[in-house]
Design a protein around this motif. Sequence first.
Motif, PDB file in Angstrom:
ATOM      1  N   ALA A  14      39.042  36.354  50.542  1.00 39.17           N
ATOM      2  CA  ALA A  14      37.955  35.673  49.820  1.00 39.17           C
ATOM      3  C   ALA A  14      38.342  35.485  48.360  1.00 39.17           C
ATOM      4  N   GLY A  15      37.679  34.526  47.698  1.00 38.80           N
ATOM      5  CA  GLY A  15      37.918  34.363  46.264  1.00 38.80           C
ATOM      6  C   GLY A  15      38.159  32.926  45.872  1.00 38.80           C
ATOM      7  N   GLN A  16      37.973  32.668  44.558  1.00 35.11           N
ATOM      8  CA  GLN A  16      38.094  31.315  44.020  1.00 35.11           C
ATOM      9  C   GLN A  16      39.518  30.780  44.118  1.00 35.11           C
ATOM     10  N   TRP A  17      40.500  31.675  44.011  1.00 31.25           N
ATOM     11  CA  TRP A  17      41.900  31.249  43.866  1.00 31.25           C
ATOM     12  C   TRP A  17      42.688  31.453  45.147  1.00 31.25           C
ATOM     13  N   ARG A  18      43.480  30.449  45.514  1.00 34.13           N
ATOM     14  CA  ARG A  18      44.403  30.580  46.639  1.00 34.13           C
ATOM     15  C   ARG A  18      45.714  31.175  46.114  1.00 34.13           C
ATOM     16  N   ALA A  32      51.278  40.637  50.660  1.00 32.27           N
ATOM     17  CA  ALA A  32      50.812  39.243  50.754  1.00 32.27           C
ATOM     18  C   ALA A  32      49.318  39.211  51.046  1.00 32.27           C
ATOM     19  N   ALA A  33      48.642  38.194  50.536  1.00 30.88           N
ATOM     20  CA  ALA A  33      47.213  37.990  50.829  1.00 30.88           C
ATOM     21  C   ALA A  33      46.934  36.512  50.637  1.00 30.88           C
ATOM     22  N   ALA A  34      45.796  36.052  51.170  1.00 33.15           N
ATOM     23  CA  ALA A  34      45.502  34.617  51.125  1.00 33.15           C
ATOM     24  C   ALA A  34      44.823  34.191  49.836  1.00 33.15           C
ATOM     25  N   ARG A  35      43.877  35.015  49.339  1.00 33.93           N
ATOM     26  CA  ARG A  35      43.062  34.583  48.200  1.00 33.93           C
ATOM     27  C   ARG A  35      42.847  35.716  47.210  1.00 33.93           C
ATOM     28  N   LEU A  36      42.479  35.337  45.978  1.00 34.21           N
ATOM     29  CA  LEU A  36      42.199  36.336  44.941  1.00 34.21           C
ATOM     30  C   LEU A  36      40.777  36.131  44.420  1.00 34.21           C
ATOM     31  N   LEU A  37      40.020  37.212  44.445  1.00 33.78           N
ATOM     32  CA  LEU A  37      38.640  37.208  43.959  1.00 33.78           C
ATOM     33  C   LEU A  37      38.600  37.951  42.625  1.00 33.78           C
ATOM     34  N   ALA A  57      40.392  42.975  55.424  1.00 33.70           N
ATOM     35  CA  ALA A  57      41.590  42.147  55.492  1.00 33.70           C
ATOM     36  C   ALA A  57      42.707  42.848  54.732  1.00 33.70           C
ATOM     37  N   PRO A  58      43.992  42.560  55.085  1.00 34.52           N
ATOM     38  CA  PRO A  58      45.074  43.143  54.298  1.00 34.52           C
ATOM     39  C   PRO A  58      44.946  42.685  52.858  1.00 34.52           C
ATOM     40  N   GLY A  59      45.226  43.536  51.921  1.00 34.33           N
ATOM     41  CA  GLY A  59      45.084  43.101  50.525  1.00 34.33           C
ATOM     42  C   GLY A  59      45.157  44.271  49.576  1.00 34.33           C
ATOM     43  N   TRP A  60      44.710  44.052  48.338  1.00 30.74           N
ATOM     44  CA  TRP A  60      44.781  45.095  47.329  1.00 30.74           C
ATOM     45  C   TRP A  60      43.750  44.805  46.245  1.00 30.74           C
ATOM     46  N   GLU A 186      54.745  38.768  39.923  1.00 30.82           N
ATOM     47  CA  GLU A 186      54.206  37.459  39.546  1.00 30.82           C
ATOM     48  C   GLU A 186      53.409  36.911  40.730  1.00 30.82           C
ATOM     49  N   VAL A 187      52.131  36.671  40.532  1.00 26.59           N
ATOM     50  CA  VAL A 187      51.284  36.100  41.582  1.00 26.59           C
ATOM     51  C   VAL A 187      50.914  34.694  41.132  1.00 26.59           C
TER      52      VAL A 187
END
Length: 192
Positions: A14-18, A32-37, A57-60, A186-187
């Motif tokens: 989830a999040g505004q940024w891909r 790795a993750a799909a989106r940044l909130l 979901a996988p993420g951090w 770097e993301v």
Amino acid sequence: MTDALPVTFTAGDAGQWRIDRIIAVTGDGLPAAARLLIREGAAEDESWLSGSSATDAPGWTLRGTVSHQRYTTAAELAELTARSPALGRPGATVASFIPITKSKEWWELAQDERRQIFEETSHHIRRSMNSLPAVARRLHHSRDGGGPFDFLTWFEYAPESVADFDELLDELRSTEEWIFVEREVEVRLSLG
Ligand code: HEM
């Protein structure tokens, strides 16, 4: 700047940024993750984050605080303030989120020694001032919160400015200041 502003970066589904890509520049990368909130405000106001599918979901999650300036002189601060655009500008559709940790050697230096390396030798401010107003930025401190990074840096710009931003990154990474960087990720992100 008045009170310190807590900010939470959660990578997941989830999040505004891909999230377009994650590069381990120095040391360990991030999963790795799909989106940044991005959420502003105290963690206790963010109870909706826990237990939701977003956290399954996988993420951090990384937390930082927008804090006072450590190194800037009054003249530098005046110029930065005059030239710095706000976050969230229309057209600034790409972003870089760069968490950074500096070494024990850096933190053992005195404040004046750090300023000497940061600006008088490495010209961090003088070099990067040229990127204003193309780049909107915000620095989050996270060392005192005990997280894995000392700084969470955030930059927003238009796609036309990507090459200039990459050039600034190369320049900064060739400075004496960066000898003290022991972890950097770097993301790269885009809106949509
Ligand atoms: C700190 C300006 C780009 C990483 C600072 C500070 C300023 C500044 C004024 C000092 C804040 C203080 O006094 O505490 C800029 C400008 C940029 C830019 C105008 C142009 C876009 C970057 C980039 C990176 C970066 C691209 C990362 C790759 C950092 C870090 C610090 C910092 C990690 C904290 C240093 C420390 O406290 O040891 N920046 N910067 N900056 N900047 Fe930049």
